[in-house]
Write a protein that holds these residues in place. Structure first.
Motif, PDB file in Angstrom:
ATOM      1  N   VAL A  76      -6.871   3.374  16.350  1.00  0.00           N
ATOM      2  CA  VAL A  76      -5.761   2.651  15.730  1.00  0.00           C
ATOM      3  C   VAL A  76      -5.560   3.260  14.351  1.00  0.00           C
ATOM      4  O   VAL A  76      -6.398   3.084  13.465  1.00  0.00           O
ATOM      5  CB  VAL A  76      -6.047   1.144  15.608  1.00  0.00           C
ATOM      6  N   PRO A  77      -4.481   4.010  14.131  1.00  0.00           N
ATOM      7  CA  PRO A  77      -4.307   4.749  12.875  1.00  0.00           C
ATOM      8  C   PRO A  77      -4.205   3.832  11.655  1.00  0.00           C
ATOM      9  O   PRO A  77      -3.699   2.708  11.735  1.00  0.00           O
ATOM     10  CB  PRO A  77      -2.993   5.508  13.085  1.00  0.00           C
ATOM     11  N   ASN A  78      -4.658   4.353  10.532  1.00  0.00           N
ATOM     12  CA  ASN A  78      -4.547   3.614   9.275  1.00  0.00           C
ATOM     13  C   ASN A  78      -3.088   3.316   8.926  1.00  0.00           C
ATOM     14  O   ASN A  78      -2.770   2.210   8.461  1.00  0.00           O
ATOM     15  CB  ASN A  78      -5.195   4.412   8.138  1.00  0.00           C
ATOM     16  N   GLN A  79      -2.220   4.282   9.145  1.00  0.00           N
ATOM     17  CA  GLN A  79      -0.806   4.076   8.809  1.00  0.00           C
ATOM     18  C   GLN A  79      -0.226   2.922   9.614  1.00  0.00           C
ATOM     19  O   GLN A  79       0.595   2.145   9.106  1.00  0.00           O
ATOM     20  CB  GLN A  79       0.000   5.358   9.071  1.00  0.00           C
ATOM     21  N   TYR A  80      -0.644   2.801  10.865  1.00  0.00           N
ATOM     22  CA  TYR A  80      -0.134   1.721  11.712  1.00  0.00           C
ATOM     23  C   TYR A  80      -0.621   0.366  11.211  1.00  0.00           C
ATOM     24  O   TYR A  80       0.161  -0.590  11.115  1.00  0.00           O
ATOM     25  CB  TYR A  80      -0.579   1.952  13.155  1.00  0.00           C
ATOM     26  N   ALA A  81      -1.906   0.268  10.881  1.00  0.00           N
ATOM     27  CA  ALA A  81      -2.433  -0.996  10.355  1.00  0.00           C
ATOM     28  C   ALA A  81      -1.701  -1.389   9.081  1.00  0.00           C
ATOM     29  O   ALA A  81      -1.349  -2.562   8.873  1.00  0.00           O
ATOM     30  CB  ALA A  81      -3.931  -0.876  10.113  1.00  0.00           C
ATOM     31  N   ARG A  82      -1.469  -0.413   8.219  1.00  0.00           N
ATOM     32  CA  ARG A  82      -0.715  -0.686   6.983  1.00  0.00           C
ATOM     33  C   ARG A  82       0.680  -1.208   7.292  1.00  0.00           C
ATOM     34  O   ARG A  82       1.132  -2.209   6.714  1.00  0.00           O
ATOM     35  CB  ARG A  82      -0.612   0.590   6.155  1.00  0.00           C
ATOM     36  N   ASP A  83       1.364  -0.543   8.215  1.00  0.00           N
ATOM     37  CA  ASP A  83       2.749  -0.913   8.508  1.00  0.00           C
ATOM     38  C   ASP A  83       2.842  -2.284   9.166  1.00  0.00           C
ATOM     39  O   ASP A  83       3.757  -3.067   8.858  1.00  0.00           O
ATOM     40  CB  ASP A  83       3.394   0.147   9.410  1.00  0.00           C
ATOM     41  N   VAL A  84       1.917  -2.590  10.062  1.00  0.00           N
ATOM     42  CA  VAL A  84       1.939  -3.911  10.694  1.00  0.00           C
ATOM     43  C   VAL A  84       1.689  -4.997   9.653  1.00  0.00           C
ATOM     44  O   VAL A  84       2.357  -6.041   9.646  1.00  0.00           O
ATOM     45  CB  VAL A  84       0.906  -3.996  11.831  1.00  0.00           C
ATOM     46  N   ALA A  85       0.736  -4.765   8.773  1.00  0.00           N
ATOM     47  CA  ALA A  85       0.457  -5.757   7.719  1.00  0.00           C
ATOM     48  C   ALA A  85       1.697  -6.009   6.869  1.00  0.00           C
ATOM     49  O   ALA A  85       1.964  -7.144   6.461  1.00  0.00           O
ATOM     50  CB  ALA A  85      -0.712  -5.294   6.858  1.00  0.00           C
ATOM     51  N   ARG A  86       2.470  -4.968   6.626  1.00  0.00           N
ATOM     52  CA  ARG A  86       3.671  -5.128   5.806  1.00  0.00           C
ATOM     53  C   ARG A  86       4.753  -5.922   6.517  1.00  0.00           C
ATOM     54  O   ARG A  86       5.603  -6.548   5.863  1.00  0.00           O
ATOM     55  CB  ARG A  86       4.191  -3.757   5.380  1.00  0.00           C
ATOM     56  N   THR A  87       4.749  -5.908   7.848  1.00  0.00           N
ATOM     57  CA  THR A  87       5.726  -6.734   8.572  1.00  0.00           C
ATOM     58  C   THR A  87       5.356  -8.213   8.495  1.00  0.00           C
ATOM     59  O   THR A  87       6.211  -9.072   8.724  1.00  0.00           O
ATOM     60  CB  THR A  87       5.821  -6.333  10.056  1.00  0.00           C
ATOM     61  N   LEU A  88       4.118  -8.500   8.189  1.00  0.00           N
ATOM     62  CA  LEU A  88       3.652  -9.878   8.049  1.00  0.00           C
ATOM     63  C   LEU A  88       3.537 -10.215   6.562  1.00  0.00           C
ATOM     64  O   LEU A  88       2.477 -10.563   6.053  1.00  0.00           O
ATOM     65  CB  LEU A  88       2.297 -10.042   8.737  1.00  0.00           C
ATOM     66  N   THR A  89       4.633 -10.105   5.865  1.00  0.00           N
ATOM     67  CA  THR A  89       4.648 -10.254   4.413  1.00  0.00           C
ATOM     68  C   THR A  89       4.004 -11.566   3.979  1.00  0.00           C
ATOM     69  O   THR A  89       4.400 -12.646   4.415  1.00  0.00           O
ATOM     70  CB  THR A  89       6.097 -10.212   3.891  1.00  0.00           C
ATOM     71  N   GLY A  90       2.983 -11.442   3.146  1.00  0.00           N
ATOM     72  CA  GLY A  90       2.305 -12.617   2.641  1.00  0.00           C
ATOM     73  C   GLY A  90       1.381 -13.289   3.631  1.00  0.00           C
ATOM     74  O   GLY A  90       0.755 -14.303   3.304  1.00  0.00           O
TER      75      GLY A  90
END
Length: 419
Positions: free
Chosen positions: A160-174
């Motif tokens: 599971v790439p780091n970039q993907y984890a970062r991007d998913v977290a950003r879709t769940l703002t807050g």
């Protein structure tokens, strides 16, 4: 309506795989079903039930971060996720069954060509029913590497790439943070760590037995120094590993192999508190006796020079393959309460046979009157289920303290600086 072939295969695989995944021998008495029903709309009477309300009493949701949440998928989007062919093919039944478990637990077993997106959509749905401020820490998962720093796709169960984890977290703002995963043998390991920290990663995730990491190797020294410099905690599996095969080196899950990290000042979170398995007592040499892994975790927790940097997360400790004695000790040790951290190990709470409120009640760890309501919560929200269950566990009148659940203090460098 008759059972579909897909459902029949999933039920059969899950029935055969319960013992494989968990080592359980007791009857499946928690619920009359094996498959997660994946309900999406938490009824108001459950959301506002006194047991749920009591679970939040005295807690500041802004400080409650679920410190152990897995991202998963099969790579059917632009996620970059990779899954071992062994997990995708029934020719390799053990790993194939594990994948079916996780798919049902994450409610993507009927997603067809949108597994990645459906898995994330399910997390979005679960967060709708958690208080504002509560967050999940989403894990990336690096590939397996050789000691020479070469990737080993043949031994990589999941990527599971780091970039993907970062991007998913950003879709769940807050509602989400992300945890990077960087193999220390990579030539670019330090650079990857620095990138992740700059992009907001809150910690680093390892699963040494599966990823091919010897935490006591001198190769990790520079990596550990970088973790200290970047103020990134290391969340790492200890004890027996049952969920992911990968490189298959159980010895690398020995808690004592993390002494070099601790001695260099790394903040280490030992996942599951080494609550299952046996390891060699390396303090007595490479040929030392085999002892319970939890006893080695206990030894490290009792060493005063590790206070303030050694923690254990309580993800998976309620599973049926964990000894009751471990749960009792975790609940009763008052001096550990500020060093234990809440984590759900999602999606595993959605694997219905793995955690039995009925058996916990029979062991005296849960009020029998709470069993029905807590079990019902799991049908709709396994993360809320895991949280409420752990808030209501008790042993000899002792419960997990509020500090166990207010985990943000360990992962938010701004709070650390203020403290």
């Amino acid at each position: 309506m008759g059972m579909t072939r897909r459902d029949f295969m999933l039920r059969s695989a899950m029935g055969a795989g319960v013992a494989l995944l968990s080592g359980c021998k007791t009857p499946l008495i928690s619920e009359p079903r094996l498959m997660n029903p994946c309900a999406t709309h938490l009824p108001p009477e459950l959301a506002g039930h006194p047991l749920v309300m009591q679970a939040w009493e005295g807690l500041n949701p802004d400080l409650v971060w679920d410190a152990h949440v897995h991202l998963a998928g099969i790579g059917d989007s632009d996620s970059g996720i990779e899954v071992s062919r062994r997990m995708m093919s029934p020719v390799f039944p053990a790993q194939y069954v594990q994948r079916l478990f996780y798919m049902n637990a994450g409610c993507v077993h009927k997603a067809d060509d949108s597994v990645d997106l459906s898995y994330v959509a399910r997390i979005h749905n679960l967060m709708k029913y958690m208080p504002e401020g509560f967050r999940v820490m989403l894990f990336a998962f690096d590939r397996t590497y050789t000691p020479q720093g070469e990737p080993r796709p043949d031994a990589t169960a999941l990527y599971v790439p780091n970039q993907y984890a970062r991007d998913v977290a950003r879709t769940l703002t807050g509602r989400a943070e992300w945890v990077c995963s960087v193999h220390p043998y990579r030539e670019d390991a330090i650079e990857a760590l620095e990138w992740a920290q700059a992009e907001g990663a809150r910690a680093v995730k390892w699963l040494p037995p599966a990823m091919g990491i010897d935490p006591s190797s001198p190769r990790c020294a520079d990596f550990y120094d970088a973790l200290v410099r970047l103020r990134l905690p290391l969340i790492t599996h200890v004890g027996e590993e049952l969920a992911v095969v990968g490189a298959g080196r159980p010895v690398w899950g020995n808690p004592l192999k993390l002494r070099p990290a601790l001695d260099r000042g790394v903040t280490v979170v030992m996942a599951h508190c080494a609550s299952i398995g046996e390891d060699i007592d390396l303090d007595k040499g490479e040929d030392g006796p085999r002892v319970e892994s939890f006893s080695l975790f206990r030894r490290l927790m009792q060493e005063s020079h590790y206070h303030g940097i050694l923690y254990g997360d309580i993800s998976a400790v309620t599973q049926r393959n964990r000894p009751d004695e471990v749960m009792q000790e975790l609940l009763e040790r008052e001096e550990w309460q500020d060093r234990l951290l809440f984590g759900s190990d999602y999606p595993l709470p959605g694997v219905l046979p793995l955690t039995s409120p009925v058996l916990l009640a029979r062991s005296g760890l849960l009020d029998p009157e709470a069993v029905h309501t807590i079990t019902e919560l799991r049908r709709y929200n396994p993360i809320l289920f895991d949280f409420v269950l752990k808030r209501h566990l008790s042993s000899r009148g002792q419960q997990f303290s509020k500090q166990v659940f207010e985990t943000r203090r360990v992962f938010d460098s701004a709070l650390q600086a203020a403290g």
